[in-house]
Design an enzyme around this catalytic site. Sequence first.
Site, PDB file in Angstrom:
ATOM      1  N   GLN A  69       0.532  -1.263   0.458  1.00  0.00           N
ATOM      2  CA  GLN A  69      -0.044  -0.200   0.384  1.00  0.00           C
ATOM      3  C   GLN A  69       0.661   1.159  -0.142  1.00  0.00           C
ATOM      4  OE1 GLN A  69      -2.945  -0.534   2.566  1.00  0.00           O
ATOM      5  NE2 GLN A  69      -4.175  -1.552   1.586  1.00  0.00           N
ATOM      6  N   LYS A  75       3.877   5.495   8.645  1.00  0.00           N
ATOM      7  CA  LYS A  75       3.127   5.524  10.192  1.00  0.00           C
ATOM      8  C   LYS A  75       4.110   5.776  11.186  1.00  0.00           C
ATOM      9  CE  LYS A  75       0.647   1.753  11.502  1.00  0.00           C
ATOM     10  NZ  LYS A  75       0.386  -0.344  10.663  1.00  0.00           N
ATOM     11  N   MET A  88     -26.367  15.011 -20.004  1.00  0.00           N
ATOM     12  CA  MET A  88     -26.026  16.155 -21.110  1.00  0.00           C
ATOM     13  C   MET A  88     -25.089  15.771 -22.584  1.00  0.00           C
ATOM     14  SD  MET A  88     -25.336  19.523 -21.110  1.00  0.00           S
ATOM     15  CE  MET A  88     -25.518  20.162 -19.632  1.00  0.00           C
TER      16      MET A  88
HETATM   17  C1  LIG Z   1     -16.514  11.783 -13.138  1.00  0.00           C
HETATM   18  C2  LIG Z   1     -17.205  12.042 -14.709  1.00  0.00           C
HETATM   19  N1  LIG Z   1     -17.510  10.627 -16.210  1.00  0.00           N
HETATM   20  C3  LIG Z   1     -17.582  11.289 -16.735  1.00  0.00           C
HETATM   21  C4  LIG Z   1     -17.778  13.046 -16.947  1.00  0.00           C
HETATM   22  C5  LIG Z   1     -18.929  13.226 -18.287  1.00  0.00           C
HETATM   23  N2  LIG Z   1     -20.114  13.868 -17.983  1.00  0.00           N
HETATM   24  C6  LIG Z   1     -20.754  14.980 -18.239  1.00  0.00           C
HETATM   25  S1  LIG Z   1     -22.221  15.215 -18.060  1.00  0.00           S
HETATM   26  C7  LIG Z   1     -22.497  13.710 -17.843  1.00  0.00           C
HETATM   27  C8  LIG Z   1     -23.639  13.185 -17.874  1.00  0.00           C
HETATM   28  C9  LIG Z   1     -24.409  13.183 -16.450  1.00  0.00           C
HETATM   29  O1  LIG Z   1     -25.472  12.265 -16.554  1.00  0.00           O
HETATM   30  P1  LIG Z   1     -26.573  12.539 -15.594  1.00  0.00           P
HETATM   31  O2  LIG Z   1     -26.003  12.280 -14.278  1.00  0.00           O
HETATM   32  O3  LIG Z   1     -27.258  11.396 -15.452  1.00  0.00           O
HETATM   33  O4  LIG Z   1     -26.984  13.571 -15.396  1.00  0.00           O
HETATM   34  P2  LIG Z   1     -27.810  14.604 -16.834  1.00  0.00           P
HETATM   35  O5  LIG Z   1     -27.218  15.277 -17.319  1.00  0.00           O
HETATM   36  O6  LIG Z   1     -28.764  12.830 -17.356  1.00  0.00           O
HETATM   37  O7  LIG Z   1     -28.696  15.490 -16.086  1.00  0.00           O
HETATM   38  C10 LIG Z   1     -21.363  12.020 -18.139  1.00  0.00           C
HETATM   39  C11 LIG Z   1     -21.425  11.277 -18.598  1.00  0.00           C
HETATM   40  C12 LIG Z   1     -17.952  13.557 -16.109  1.00  0.00           C
HETATM   41  N3  LIG Z   1     -18.274  15.176 -15.832  1.00  0.00           N
HETATM   42  N4  LIG Z   1     -18.203  13.379 -14.616  1.00  0.00           N
END
Ligand SMILES: Cc1ncc(C[n+]2csc(CCOP(=O)(O)OP(=O)(O)O)c2C)c(N)n1
Lengths: 585, 163
Positions: free
Chosen positions: A116, A165, A489
């Site tokens: 670790q 540690k 999105m």
């Molecule tokens: C950790 C992470 N992975 C990928 C993304 C790219 N990303 C931006 S918005 C989104 C979709 C988010 O989906 P959801 O939580 O269902 O929200 P919605 O847009 O549907 O309201 C993604 C995959 C990100 N911002 N953060």
Amino acid sequence: MNNKQQMCGGEALVKALESAGVEVMFGLPGGAILPVYDPIIDSSIRHILVRHEQGAGHMAEGYAHATGRPGVVMVTSGPAATNVVTPLCDAFLDSIPMVCITGQVPYAAIGTDAFQECDTTGITMAVTKHNFLVTEAQDIPRTIRAAFHIATTGRPGPVLVDIPKDIVDPVNPRSAMTWYEATDADMDLPGYSPITQGDPELIRAAAEMISEAQRPVLYVGGGILKSRAAEALLELAEMVQIPVVTTLMARGAFPDSHDLCLGMPGMHGNFTAVTAMQRSDLLISLGARFDDRVTGKLDGFAPDAKIIHVDIDPAELGKVRQVDIGIQGDCRLVIEDLTVAMREIGGTEAQADRSAWRSTISGWQEKFPLVYEQSELGERLKPQYVLEELRDNNPPDTIVTSGVGQHQMYASQYWRFDHPYTWINSGGLGTMGFSIPAAIGAKVGKPDRRVWAVDGDGCFQMTAQELVTASVENIPIKVALMNNSYLGMVRQWQEMFYDERFSEVYLSEQTPDYVKWSEAMGCVGIRVESPEEVAPAIAKANEINDRPVVVEFRTDPRENVFPMVPAGKSNSELVVDPSQQGLER
Amino acid sequence: MSDPDTFHTIVTTVENKPGVLARVSGLFARRGFNIESLAVAPTDDERFSRITFTVDVESAPLEQVVKQLNKLINVVEIQELPPEDCVSRELMLVTVAADAHHRRELMELIDDWRAYVLAENTERIMLSFSARTARLDEFEECLRPFGIVELQRTGRVALPALD
Ligand SMILES: Cc1ncc(C[n+]2csc(CCOP(=O)(O)OP(=O)(O)O)c2C)c(N)n1
Ligand SMILES: [Mg+2]
């Protein structure tokens, strides 16, 4: 009590945290940090045991946002340290004060690929304001003091302290130390002395430039909140009668319901905020950083505007956009000085005539309000409607946190933020999964306030396990889960810019069963499918205060966020809601 | 090599602690700043070291470089030295082929340039030469026809000019 007490490094670490005023910390123990967890049993500090270290980091951020005090995290070495890299980076980009203690393998084992072991200071160098590897038990009190000092002064940010540690383990002679209450003199930071007071001559010049401007806009960012400058800003804006835009990081820094407030600018900002900046002849940027999500294509951004830029971090001045006047300093102090300077040159009366500008702006506000089409009977819920109902059925000092995606933008657009520190989101890094742990941190910091986490179905599945933490630790947050069955999105971008070719964005409508999942985590779960159920479900959620509540709103997957500046385009090419697209601008 | 006039020397005083060089070089990599040369050495005060580097101001936004460096907690002081305001030197060690046939010619060159012979045998001569960076470039070109066996340069160091 004897202050020259002999003790072990682990006790000293906990005592140093207590001395720093720490009341709560978020963490999870493991091998390398075990010796520090033992004295925690006897400490006044409340420790919240998380289910994943990323959660601890976002909780600390939520706590810091809501209270203004640094959030504190403690985790073990190796995988635990790598699990906090995301929140560290998040806090770094959004300038959130945070101190993160990580365990490390014994000093002599460093560099041997011990169990670790990972190079925590090396890995986190790029995502912290500073980090320390402590090598002697005797250095613990001064290092902890320095960590808090660096995290909370100047431009705030995360500081990591890596603790081998052997210097905290009572069975190891290297952990023996003599306690001392560290003072500023012990910190030994010859290269760190942030400047907070603005240059009076530049402030006077800014006052004159502001008085003469015909089409000025106050462009305010998260720095207003960090410097606790909301009141000072209100006084300045009212004196000079200049409209204000609040960035995603600054929602609530100026009341949305104020006549001068134009709301949020940027990629999903409202038409008036975006266009007022575009047509402005003077942008007065206070604690904002000309992020690409605000400026759109840089060449085309506010082409006629002169720039006054105030920031505590001199590296922000001129980094993105050339400034006419750049003032290094704490926003609150500079705004206060600026208000005095403006008064000296005549205050309200000395301002240029801006009646034309005001009427142009109110014309835009009338013509291009935020709109959406209400769903017909039997159709899926509109997320905007849910946000409006949430807003209208909660007190204005409710704290709202959010994940990242469409729901985040709807929350920022449709909530009415009238108080500072009521909006908590991940702006710079855009970290999915932020909302639930951030809400937990905020609720821990402000137990008397109602806290709603607005979350997406994608985000929820990244950090939902922290609802177990919330249940077990009795932290009754409320979650508005906007289930549109999609990574919405991303779906929106594919619809608009990839010819509706949907690649890997469909999650599922039914799976998981969010109500059952929530119940299994000790929460109350409520499912809402039609408009008339929305308000009653919110009312029911608001009545429950002995455990967390998750309200799943099944929302329309086809709904898109407007307005929108397509990536790489100028803000003048803002795409408005389809119903407004024919209107002359 | 590039026109020395677009090169600025930045002299930083940093805390003499482990990892400080990594912080500085990591910053350059992260922010996309290209460094031309870099020299690290202790100072007369054991608490501090000096990192001297040159950047091409045409390729790197000098103001951002300096401001970002200033944000590093362990960086104590930064001096920015434009070419006209500083005296700078660089040191070169070079081993050149020197058989009997070309030896005389090479020795003359060494004399002309006021380089020092550090060691020699029947086939090779090892030299040291210290001057402005541009002069090192020129000298290197003069040596090249003889056959450079091995060569090392330190990167430049600089002090403010006396007025
Ligand atoms: C950790 C992470 N992975 C990928 C993304 C790219 N990303 C931006 S918005 C989104 C979709 C988010 O989906 P959801 O939580 O269902 O929200 P919605 O847009 O549907 O309201 C993604 C995959 C990100 N911002 N953060
Ligand atoms: Mg979704």
